[in-house]
Design a protein around this motif. Structure first.
Motif, short mmCIF file in Angstrom:
data_model
loop_
_atom_site.label_atom_id
_atom_site.label_comp_id
_atom_site.label_asym_id
_atom_site.label_seq_id
_atom_site.Cartn_x
_atom_site.Cartn_y
_atom_site.Cartn_z
N GLU A 293 0.81 -1.20 0.00
CA GLU A 293 0.00 0.00 0.00
C GLU A 293 0.85 1.26 0.00
OE1 GLU A 293 -0.24 -2.36 2.36
OE2 GLU A 293 -1.98 -3.41 1.54
N LYS B 201 -4.59 1.39 -1.70
CA LYS B 201 -4.85 2.15 -2.93
C LYS B 201 -4.80 1.16 -4.08
CE LYS B 201 -2.75 6.25 -0.88
NZ LYS B 201 -2.59 5.59 0.43
N ASN C 4 -4.97 -0.80 -7.45
CA ASN C 4 -4.83 -0.58 -8.88
C ASN C 4 -4.35 -1.88 -9.52
OD1 ASN C 4 -1.85 -0.64 -9.02
ND2 ASN C 4 -1.97 1.29 -7.90
N SER D 118 -11.72 -2.80 -1.12
CA SER D 118 -11.11 -1.64 -0.46
C SER D 118 -11.60 -0.29 -1.01
CB SER D 118 -9.59 -1.71 -0.54
OG SER D 118 -9.13 -1.70 -1.89
N PRO D 119 -11.84 -0.14 -2.31
CA PRO D 119 -12.38 1.16 -2.77
C PRO D 119 -13.72 1.50 -2.12
CG PRO D 119 -11.52 -0.08 -4.63
CD PRO D 119 -11.53 -1.02 -3.47
N ASN E 52 -13.00 2.38 1.52
CA ASN E 52 -12.39 3.71 1.60
C ASN E 52 -13.44 4.80 1.44
OD1 ASN E 52 -9.86 2.57 1.92
ND2 ASN E 52 -9.35 2.71 -0.25
#
Length: 349
Positions: free
Chosen positions: A3, A76, A78, A138-139, A142
Motif C-alpha cells: 500500500e 490504494k 490498482n 477496499s475502494p 475507503n
C-alpha cells in the motif's frame, strides 16, 4: 500487496510487519506443530504447556496486525499492484512445485496437488484469498470511511464488533462467513477499525504514555496465557477459543501493538529492504504442501528428540533460516518483475 511506495515506507511500521511475519511462523510452530496442550499435558509437563500457551498468546496477533497496517495507511487498489501480488503468489507456488518435481515428484503427481496450486481447497493460502477479498472491496470501504461521519463509522464498528463477538467468537461457527476471523469480512472490520483509530482517535492516543500501552499489551498476553493454562488444568477444553483472531482481547492486543509501533521513530534502509519482501515468508512456508508435512513435522520432531533448551535454539534457527531464504528468493522475484514491467513499458512506447 504494497500500500505504501518504497520511497515513503516508514521503518517503524516495516519493523512491525517483519515482527508480525515472524509471529506467523511462531504461531505455526506452536498449536499447529505441537498441538494444543491437553489436561494431561498441563499436569505432566506444566512448564512446557504454559510455554506453548504463552508463545501462542504472544504470536496470535500476527494476522490482525497485517490487516490493521493495511487499514492504517489505506489500500490504494490498482491493476499494477494487484498484478504484482498475483505474480508474487505464483512465483513462490511455482518454486515449491518445481522443488517437488525435482526431489519428490510423487507429491505433486495428482489432481489434489494441482487444486492446491490454484488454491481451490479452503485451507490453501486462506489469508491470501481473504486479503484479495479485502483488496477488491477496499475502494468501497475507503469511500465509506471518507464519507461517513465519525458517529456513523463508530456505530458500524461497535455493531459489527458485538455481532462478531457473539457469532464469530463465543459461537465460533455461529456464521460461516466470519469463520473465527479467517475471512474477508473480519478483515473489513479490522481495516475500518484501523482507519477510524488513525482518523479520529490518534490525538487522544498520543496523550497517553507509551509505557501504559506496553504494560497493557504485556498484561493481556500474560492474562490469556494464564487463563488458557488454568481452564486446561481444570479440564475445560476451551483454551483454543482464547487464541482466535476474533477474541476481543486479541483484537485489543493487536491494536495496542500497532499503536506502540506508531509512536516509535526509526529510519533504516535495511528494515525497509526486508519489510518489502516479508510476505514471501508466508508464501513459502505456509503452502499446504509444506506447512504441515514438513514445517510442522520438523518442529514437532524437534520437540520429541531434543531437550527444551535445544528445541528452542533449533526451532529459532529453523525459523530464521526459512525467513532469510524467503527474503532472498523474493529479491529475485522483484528483479524479474521489474524486468517484465520495463519490457512492457518499452513495448508500449
Amino acid at each position: 500487496m504494497k500500500e505504501i511506495p518504497i520511497k515513503k515506507r516508514e521503518s517503524n511500521f516495516e519493523l512491525l510487519r517483519i515482527i508480525a511475519m515472524l509471529l506467523v511462523m511462531i504461531t505455526h510452530a506452536t498449536f499447529l506443530s505441537l498441538g494444543i496442550p491437553t489436561h494431561e499435558d498441563s499436569i505432566s509437563t506444566p512448564y512446557n504447556s504454559f510455554g506453548i500457551f504463552l508463545s501462542q498468546s504472544f504470536s496470535t496477533v500476527c494476522v490482525n496486525i497485517f490487516i490493521l497496517l493495511s487499514g492504517w495507511f489505506g489500500i490504494k487498489a490498482n491493476l499494477k499492484r494487484f498484478s504484482e501480488f498475483i505474480f508474487q503468489l505464483f512465483f513462490f507456488t511455482s518454486i515449491i512445485f518445481i522443488g517437488f518435481y525435482i526431489f519428490s515428484p510423487n507429491v505433486i503427481a495428482n489432481t489434489d496437488a494441482l487444486l492446491t496450486f490454484f488454491m481451490f481447497h479452503s485451507s490453501d493460502y486462506w489469508f491470501v484469498k481473504a486479503y484479495i477479498g479485502l483488496y477488491l472491496f477496499s475502494p468501497i470501504l475507503n469511500t465509506f470511511a471518507e464519507r461517513a461521519s465519525q458517529k456513523q463509522l463508530g456505530y458500524f464498528l461497535i455493531s459489527f464488533f458485538i455481532f462478531q463477538t457473539i457469532y464469530g467468537w463465543l459461537s465460533i461457527d455461529g456464521v460461516q462467513w466470519i469463520g473465527g476471523g479467517y475471512s474477508a469480512v473480519s478483515f473489513f472490520f479490522l481495516y475500518l477499525a484501523a482507519r477510524y483509530t488513525r482518523q479520529y482517535l490518534l490525538p487522544d492516543i498520543n496523550k497517553i504514555s507509551q509505557s501504559i500501552y506496553i504494560s497493557s499489551y504485556i498484561s493481556i498476553v500474560l492474562f490469556i496465557a494464564i487463563l488458557a493454562f488454568i481452564v486446561t488444568r481444570f479440564g475445560l477444553p476451551i483454551a483454543g477459543r482464547l487464541f482466535t483472531y476474533t477474541n476481543p482481547l486479541v483484537l485489543l492486543e493487536s491494536l495496542l501493538l500497532l499503536i506502540i509501533f506508531s509512536r516509535i521513530s526509526i529510519k533504516s534502509k535495511i528494515i525497509n529492504w526486508v519489510g518489502i519482501s516479508c510476505f514471501s515468508v508466508y508464501l513459502l512456508h505456509a503452502n499446504e504442501l509444506l506447512l504441515r508435512p514438513y514445517y510442522g513435522k520438523i518442529i514437532n520432531n524437534l520437540s520429541v528428540t531434543e531437550s527444551t533448551e535445544w528445541f528452542l535454539v533449533f526451532t529459532m534457527l529453523f525459523i530464521l533460516s526459512i525467513f532469510l531464504i524467503s527474503i532472498l528468493l523474493d529479491k529475485v522475484r522483484i528483479a524479474i518483475w521489474n524486468i517484465l514491467i520495463y519490457n512492457s513499458f518499452k513495448q508500449q512506447q
